[in-house]
Design a protein around this motif. Structure first.
Motif, PDB file in Angstrom:
ATOM      1  N   GLN A   1      36.945  43.464  45.421  1.00 37.32           N
ATOM      2  CA  GLN A   1      36.500  42.106  45.111  1.00 37.32           C
ATOM      3  C   GLN A   1      37.575  41.351  44.342  1.00 37.32           C
ATOM      4  O   GLN A   1      38.255  41.924  43.497  1.00 37.32           O
ATOM      5  N   GLN A   2      37.686  40.056  44.602  1.00 35.79           N
ATOM      6  CA  GLN A   2      38.657  39.244  43.871  1.00 35.79           C
ATOM      7  C   GLN A   2      38.300  39.114  42.396  1.00 35.79           C
ATOM      8  O   GLN A   2      39.161  38.933  41.565  1.00 35.79           O
ATOM      9  N   MET A   3      37.021  39.211  42.094  1.00 33.87           N
ATOM     10  CA  MET A   3      36.576  39.061  40.710  1.00 33.87           C
ATOM     11  C   MET A   3      37.081  40.204  39.831  1.00 33.87           C
ATOM     12  O   MET A   3      37.254  40.044  38.639  1.00 33.87           O
ATOM     13  N   GLY A   4      37.304  41.376  40.414  1.00 33.91           N
ATOM     14  CA  GLY A   4      37.759  42.523  39.639  1.00 33.91           C
ATOM     15  C   GLY A   4      36.653  43.080  38.765  1.00 33.91           C
ATOM     16  O   GLY A   4      35.490  43.034  39.108  1.00 33.91           O
ATOM     17  N   PHE A   5      37.032  43.582  37.617  1.00 34.21           N
ATOM     18  CA  PHE A   5      36.081  44.179  36.678  1.00 34.21           C
ATOM     19  C   PHE A   5      35.819  43.199  35.554  1.00 34.21           C
ATOM     20  O   PHE A   5      36.741  42.595  35.018  1.00 34.21           O
ATOM     21  N   LYS A   6      34.585  43.041  35.194  1.00 28.93           N
ATOM     22  CA  LYS A   6      34.191  42.217  34.051  1.00 28.93           C
ATOM     23  C   LYS A   6      33.371  43.079  33.105  1.00 28.93           C
ATOM     24  O   LYS A   6      32.649  43.985  33.519  1.00 28.93           O
ATOM     25  N   GLN A   7      33.510  42.796  31.827  1.00 31.48           N
ATOM     26  CA  GLN A   7      32.724  43.506  30.822  1.00 31.48           C
ATOM     27  C   GLN A   7      31.248  43.332  31.155  1.00 31.48           C
ATOM     28  O   GLN A   7      30.792  42.226  31.379  1.00 31.48           O
TER      29      GLN A   7
ATOM     30  N   LEU B   1      25.191  47.553  43.756  1.00 32.30           N
ATOM     31  CA  LEU B   1      25.873  46.739  42.758  1.00 32.30           C
ATOM     32  C   LEU B   1      26.424  45.462  43.377  1.00 32.30           C
ATOM     33  O   LEU B   1      26.229  44.371  42.845  1.00 32.30           O
ATOM     34  N   GLU B   2      27.103  45.594  44.515  1.00 31.83           N
ATOM     35  CA  GLU B   2      27.696  44.416  45.141  1.00 31.83           C
ATOM     36  C   GLU B   2      26.625  43.471  45.684  1.00 31.83           C
ATOM     37  O   GLU B   2      26.784  42.248  45.617  1.00 31.83           O
ATOM     38  N   ALA B   3      25.520  44.003  46.167  1.00 28.78           N
ATOM     39  CA  ALA B   3      24.417  43.132  46.603  1.00 28.78           C
ATOM     40  C   ALA B   3      23.842  42.378  45.418  1.00 28.78           C
ATOM     41  O   ALA B   3      23.600  41.171  45.492  1.00 28.78           O
ATOM     42  N   LEU B   4      23.641  43.078  44.315  1.00 24.58           N
ATOM     43  CA  LEU B   4      23.120  42.435  43.109  1.00 24.58           C
ATOM     44  C   LEU B   4      24.067  41.350  42.606  1.00 24.58           C
ATOM     45  O   LEU B   4      23.647  40.234  42.291  1.00 24.58           O
ATOM     46  N   LEU B   5      25.349  41.666  42.568  1.00 26.66           N
ATOM     47  CA  LEU B   5      26.326  40.719  42.027  1.00 26.66           C
ATOM     48  C   LEU B   5      26.543  39.505  42.926  1.00 26.66           C
ATOM     49  O   LEU B   5      26.601  38.377  42.428  1.00 26.66           O
TER      50      LEU B   5
END
Length: 148
Positions: free
Chosen positions: A30-36, A85-89
């Motif tokens: 994902q382009q968003m990467g990791f977020k806290q 996780l990806e569906a939720l996000l």
């Protein structure tokens, strides 16, 4: 070790490795990467997948047994958790909460509406000295990730 520290399962090295794998694969795709905060969502998805796995030997005795065995496979729990996780996000737009500007604007909007409805509550919350977006993010995490 910070995700669900009360759970012996998440203190186990294999569980930490599964969580790490889910987060690394997600960040690379994902382009968003990791977020806290993603680690807590990913941990919740893993927990769901592990607890949703069928016991060995199967529970269903019909033509769908093979499908259920594959869907509930403990070996596939990390892959299933990644998809959840990806569906939720992204499908349900939870990732929008992790975008700095929209999140802050939305939180201030919620607090302005709350001020119109219950100004005493907002004054009490203001006295805590917590920024609205931090308080609301904590509330959402409590709502979705902790048992009642």
């Amino acid at each position: 070790s910070r995700c669900f520290p009360e759970s012996p399962r998440f203190r186990a090295p294999w569980a930490r490795e599964a969580l790490r794998t889910v987060l690394l694969v997600h960040a690379s795709r994902q382009q968003m990467g990791f977020k806290q905060g993603f680690h807590e969502l990913a941990a919740a998805m893993l927990w769901i997948c592990w607890d949703g796995c069928w016991p060995s030997g199967g529970v269903i005795e019909n033509e769908d047994a093979a499908i259920f065995a594959e869907l509930g496979s403990p070996e596939a729990a990390a892959a299933d958790a990644l998809l959840l996780l990806e569906a939720l996000l992204y499908r349900f737009h939870v990732a929008d909460m992790f975008m700095p500007q929209p999140l802050i604007f939305r939180c201030h909007y919620i607090f302005s509406r709350l001020r119109d409805i219950n100004s005493d509550l907002v004054q009490s919350i203001d006295s805590w000295g917590i920024a609205p977006h931090i308080l609301l993010l904590r509330w959402v995490r409590l709502l979705f990730l902790r048992e009642f």
